[in-house]
Scaffold this motif. Structure first.
Motif, mmCIF file in Angstrom:
data_model
loop_
_atom_site.group_PDB
_atom_site.id
_atom_site.type_symbol
_atom_site.label_atom_id
_atom_site.label_comp_id
_atom_site.label_asym_id
_atom_site.label_seq_id
_atom_site.Cartn_x
_atom_site.Cartn_y
_atom_site.Cartn_z
ATOM 1 N N ALA A 73 -8.120 1.806 2.230
ATOM 2 C CA ALA A 73 -7.288 0.925 1.407
ATOM 3 C C ALA A 73 -5.827 1.343 1.474
ATOM 4 O O ALA A 73 -4.936 0.490 1.542
ATOM 5 N N GLU A 110 -4.484 0.160 4.797
ATOM 6 C CA GLU A 110 -4.343 -1.294 4.848
ATOM 7 C C GLU A 110 -3.171 -1.787 4.010
ATOM 8 O O GLU A 110 -2.519 -2.754 4.358
ATOM 9 N N ARG A 111 -2.904 -1.131 2.884
ATOM 10 C CA ARG A 111 -1.786 -1.526 2.029
ATOM 11 C C ARG A 111 -0.445 -1.120 2.605
ATOM 12 O O ARG A 111 0.578 -1.696 2.257
#
Length: 80
Positions: free
Chosen positions: A21, A24-25
């Motif tokens: 995460a 991806e951010r």
């Protein structure tokens, strides 16, 4: 206080919970913090590749500068 050289930051504990995460951010470098101090930077692969290319260019430029005072040698293209 140490400066953080990224627009985004994440705690190391949060990174451990879900590293995918965090990646991806990230739309650029992310500072990894431990007790509110940067301990590492997470850099997208494309940015890292650009950094490596830039460093290689700088190294080659230094070689060119160092050799600029040398006497040129004439060669024929066929000899190469």
């Amino acid at each position: 206080m140490e400066s953080i050289l990224a627009r985004a930051s994440i705690g190391i504990s949060e990174l451990k919970l879900n590293p995918t995460a965090a990646i991806e951010r990230a739309h650029g470098p992310v500072a990894i913090l431990n007790r509110n101090k940067p301990v590492a930077y997470l850099v997208p692969a494309s940015a890292w590749e650009a950094i490596c290319e830039r460093l290689e260019d700088l190294e080659l430029a230094e070689i060119v500068k160092a050799r600029s005072g040398e006497t040129p040698v004439s060669v024929k293209f066929e000899d190469l």
